[in-house]
Design a protein around this motif. Structure first.
Motif, PDB file in Angstrom:
ATOM      1  N   GLN B 271     -10.997  29.314 -21.985  1.00  0.00           N
ATOM      2  CA  GLN B 271     -10.762  30.450 -22.876  1.00  0.00           C
ATOM      3  C   GLN B 271     -10.487  31.690 -22.036  1.00  0.00           C
ATOM      4  O   GLN B 271     -11.328  32.125 -21.252  1.00  0.00           O
ATOM      5  CB  GLN B 271     -11.969  30.699 -23.780  1.00  0.00           C
ATOM      6  CG  GLN B 271     -11.746  31.881 -24.721  1.00  0.00           C
ATOM      7  CD  GLN B 271     -12.292  31.623 -26.119  1.00  0.00           C
ATOM      8  OE1 GLN B 271     -12.920  30.598 -26.361  1.00  0.00           O
ATOM      9  NE2 GLN B 271     -12.053  32.544 -27.026  1.00  0.00           N
ATOM     10  N   GLY B 272      -9.267  32.214 -22.175  1.00  0.00           N
ATOM     11  CA  GLY B 272      -8.915  33.446 -21.484  1.00  0.00           C
ATOM     12  C   GLY B 272      -8.704  34.557 -22.490  1.00  0.00           C
ATOM     13  O   GLY B 272      -8.878  34.345 -23.699  1.00  0.00           O
ATOM     14  N   PRO B 273      -8.297  35.717 -22.030  1.00  0.00           N
ATOM     15  CA  PRO B 273      -8.087  36.831 -22.958  1.00  0.00           C
ATOM     16  C   PRO B 273      -7.064  36.511 -24.039  1.00  0.00           C
ATOM     17  O   PRO B 273      -7.153  36.972 -25.159  1.00  0.00           O
ATOM     18  CB  PRO B 273      -7.603  37.958 -22.045  1.00  0.00           C
ATOM     19  CG  PRO B 273      -8.117  37.603 -20.698  1.00  0.00           C
ATOM     20  CD  PRO B 273      -8.114  36.115 -20.640  1.00  0.00           C
ATOM     21  N   GLN B 274      -6.031  35.713 -23.665  1.00  0.00           N
ATOM     22  CA  GLN B 274      -4.999  35.403 -24.657  1.00  0.00           C
ATOM     23  C   GLN B 274      -4.789  33.910 -24.834  1.00  0.00           C
ATOM     24  O   GLN B 274      -4.132  33.493 -25.780  1.00  0.00           O
ATOM     25  CB  GLN B 274      -3.670  36.015 -24.226  1.00  0.00           C
ATOM     26  CG  GLN B 274      -3.651  37.524 -24.312  1.00  0.00           C
ATOM     27  CD  GLN B 274      -2.254  38.059 -24.137  1.00  0.00           C
ATOM     28  OE1 GLN B 274      -1.437  37.440 -23.484  1.00  0.00           O
ATOM     29  NE2 GLN B 274      -1.991  39.199 -24.724  1.00  0.00           N
ATOM     30  N   LEU B 275      -5.285  33.148 -23.903  1.00  0.00           N
ATOM     31  CA  LEU B 275      -4.927  31.741 -23.866  1.00  0.00           C
ATOM     32  C   LEU B 275      -6.165  30.875 -24.034  1.00  0.00           C
ATOM     33  O   LEU B 275      -7.149  31.048 -23.330  1.00  0.00           O
ATOM     34  CB  LEU B 275      -4.252  31.454 -22.519  1.00  0.00           C
ATOM     35  CG  LEU B 275      -3.549  30.122 -22.336  1.00  0.00           C
ATOM     36  CD1 LEU B 275      -2.397  29.980 -23.319  1.00  0.00           C
ATOM     37  CD2 LEU B 275      -3.034  30.007 -20.900  1.00  0.00           C
ATOM     38  N   GLN B 276      -6.105  29.974 -24.991  1.00  0.00           N
ATOM     39  CA  GLN B 276      -7.177  28.997 -25.158  1.00  0.00           C
ATOM     40  C   GLN B 276      -6.575  27.604 -25.014  1.00  0.00           C
ATOM     41  O   GLN B 276      -5.554  27.309 -25.640  1.00  0.00           O
ATOM     42  CB  GLN B 276      -7.832  29.106 -26.540  1.00  0.00           C
ATOM     43  CG  GLN B 276      -8.695  30.358 -26.729  1.00  0.00           C
ATOM     44  CD  GLN B 276      -7.890  31.575 -27.099  1.00  0.00           C
ATOM     45  OE1 GLN B 276      -6.982  31.481 -27.912  1.00  0.00           O
ATOM     46  NE2 GLN B 276      -8.193  32.717 -26.503  1.00  0.00           N
ATOM     47  N   ILE B 277      -7.199  26.811 -24.162  1.00  0.00           N
ATOM     48  CA  ILE B 277      -6.680  25.463 -23.940  1.00  0.00           C
ATOM     49  C   ILE B 277      -7.839  24.472 -24.002  1.00  0.00           C
ATOM     50  O   ILE B 277      -8.849  24.646 -23.316  1.00  0.00           O
ATOM     51  CB  ILE B 277      -5.999  25.334 -22.559  1.00  0.00           C
ATOM     52  CG1 ILE B 277      -4.890  26.378 -22.389  1.00  0.00           C
ATOM     53  CG2 ILE B 277      -5.429  23.937 -22.369  1.00  0.00           C
ATOM     54  CD1 ILE B 277      -4.260  26.379 -21.015  1.00  0.00           C
ATOM     55  N   ALA B 278      -7.666  23.459 -24.809  1.00  0.00           N
ATOM     56  CA  ALA B 278      -8.624  22.347 -24.801  1.00  0.00           C
ATOM     57  C   ALA B 278      -8.210  21.420 -23.679  1.00  0.00           C
ATOM     58  O   ALA B 278      -7.098  20.908 -23.662  1.00  0.00           O
ATOM     59  CB  ALA B 278      -8.596  21.625 -26.132  1.00  0.00           C
ATOM     60  N   LEU B 279      -9.089  21.213 -22.724  1.00  0.00           N
ATOM     61  CA  LEU B 279      -8.758  20.413 -21.547  1.00  0.00           C
ATOM     62  C   LEU B 279      -9.140  18.960 -21.791  1.00  0.00           C
ATOM     63  O   LEU B 279      -9.988  18.659 -22.651  1.00  0.00           O
ATOM     64  CB  LEU B 279      -9.499  20.978 -20.335  1.00  0.00           C
ATOM     65  CG  LEU B 279      -9.148  22.437 -20.013  1.00  0.00           C
ATOM     66  CD1 LEU B 279     -10.104  23.007 -18.974  1.00  0.00           C
ATOM     67  CD2 LEU B 279      -7.717  22.544 -19.514  1.00  0.00           C
TER      68      LEU B 279
END
Lengths: 158, 285
Positions: B271-279
């Motif tokens: 989870q970043g400021p703009q980017l969410q990625i399910a790894l």
């Protein structure tokens, strides 16, 4: 209303031999520009792997027909057949240019790229030339019907 | 009427000459056209709507020299531009680029291109080209792109109308180099060690390399689960990994002895400021 033609002293029709010579010169010029040059161009393009939908035989055939009409027009110019032959020649030229405009493209292919150049609009613009010639031919035909020979002093002034 | 007919013929000759001259000028002008490669460089380097201190863009990563920004709904927008100079006398009426990126041998991954633009005589115009990659996720056709670099087939079409009379259509295939933001992601759970205070120490190591054109800035949350799905621990790792850098961080977790992670899995999410990625999930031996 008189059916007589204009005073023969007001015009001077070139002899048939002279008209044939000039017609031959016209034929040579036309054959060079609308038959030989396009044929060579299409053949060389093909040699470079450039694909065009225009067949060389089509260009040669149509060029010969157009040259034939031009020769006939010149030889028949003093006669009443001039107008109809001009109409036929212009109509053929118009149809030919339209046909070319629909097939005016050249394509180069490599293993990962295809480049297609289209230039049909140029021939669509050129269609205006046979259209104007067609208008001239219709005008002449009507004139020859209504006033036979009246254009001769204008076309062949003494 | 003879004069009318002659006027038509003279007009036809004039029209013929005018058209020939125009076409000649157009061909000469076209021969002067010059293009240059992508030129955007670091034009919007690190600037994602002014509030992105994490997903910076860099051009010194791998690949095609453009920039990558985060778009709406976690999509990634790849952008580049091509400069085209028109030193001739006639305008480029329209130039438009369309691009399609596909997964290797698979479905379409992204579509994009440029808007239709015109270039006046004597002007130089940057043609912006961009395409939008779908949100990165652990599932779906683009799942591999989270943790694996890829050379993606790209097809693009360029349509140009020049001087209103000539059209040029270029169809090319190329490759788009994709650098994974979590390349080689590995979450390793070590051997549980009983502690004297009734807990079990469990070492967790997370490692990867950032091959993407943007920095990985944010938090990785790991959910360590037993084989029955019981959540043993949910540690978080803060990270700031510029593109081209490696990340390798270990953390010791203390879990309840009743939660045995053996045979379970580690579920990771970024989870970043703009980017969410399910790894992708990592199995625990």
């Amino acid at each position: 209303m008189t059916t007589e033609g204009p005073d023969p002293s007001t015009y001077r029709i070139p002899s048939l031999a002279r008209r044939l010579v000039v017609a031959a010169l016209i034929a040579v010029a036309l054959l060079v520009f609308i038959v030989i040059v396009p044929f060579e161009l299409l053949t060389r393009l093909s040699g470079f792997g450039i694909i065009t939908p225009l067949a060389a035989t089509t260009v040669v055939g149509a060029g010969v027909v157009i040259t034939g009409f031009a020769v006939a027009r010149h030889i028949l110019k003093p006669t009443r057949a001039y107008g109809p032959v001009s109409i036929a020649g212009s109509a053929f030229g118009l149809a030919y240019l339209y046909f070319i405009s629909r097939n005016a493209s050249a394509m180069i292919q490599s293993h990962d790229a295809t480049v297609t150049l289209t230039y049909g609009t140029v021939f669509l613009l050129l269609v205006v030339v046979p259209m104007l010639n067609l208008a001239a031919a219709v005008t002449t035909t009507v004139e020859d019907v209504q006033h036979p020979g009246e254009r001769l002093p204008f076309d062949y002034p003494a | 009427m003879s004069r009318v007919a002659r006027a038509f013929r003279v007009t036809a000759i004039v029209a013929l000459v005018v058209i020939f001259v125009y076409v000649g000028v157009a061909v000469y002008s076209a021969s002067k056209l010059r293009g240059s490669g992508n030129s955007m460089g670091s034009g919007n380097h690190g600037n994602n709507n002014g509030n992105n201190n994490g997903n910076n863009n860099n051009n010194n990563g791998n690949g095609n020299g453009g920039t990558t920004t985060v778009g709406p709904n976690d999509s990634l927008i790849y952008s580049t531009s091509v400069n085209l100079t028109n030193p001739g006398f006639l305008p480029i009426n329209s130039i438009q680029v369309t691009a399609v990126v596909t997964m290797p041998g698979g479905p379409v991954l992204a579509r994009g291109g440029s808007p239709a633009m015109s270039i006046a005589p004597g002007a130089t115009q940057a043609i912006p080209i961009s395409f939008t990659l779908p949100p990165l996720s652990a599932s779906g056709p683009a799942a591999l792109l989270v943790t694996h670099d890829a050379v993606l087939p790209m097809a693009f079409w360029i349509n140009v109308t020049y001087a209103s009379v000539f059209g040029v259509a270029v169809n090319m295939t190329s490759n788009f180099s994709w650098g994974a933001p979590f390349a080689g992601l590995n979450a390793t759970v070590g051997t549980p060690t009983p502690e004297g205070n009734g807990t079990v120490a469990l070492p967790l190591t997370v490692s990867f390399q950032n091959h993407a054109k943007f920095s990985d800035v944010g938090t990785i949350t790991a959910s360590i689960r037993s084989s029955s799905g019981q959540v043993c621990a949910t540690p978080s790792l803060s990270l700031n990994v510029p593109n081209g850098q490696s990340f390798n961080q270990s953390q010791t977790l203390y879990i309840s002895p009743s939660c045995n992670p053996s045979g379970g899995s580690v579920l990771l999410s970024f989870q970043g400021p703009q980017l969410q990625i399910a790894l992708p999930a990592e199995p625990i031996p």
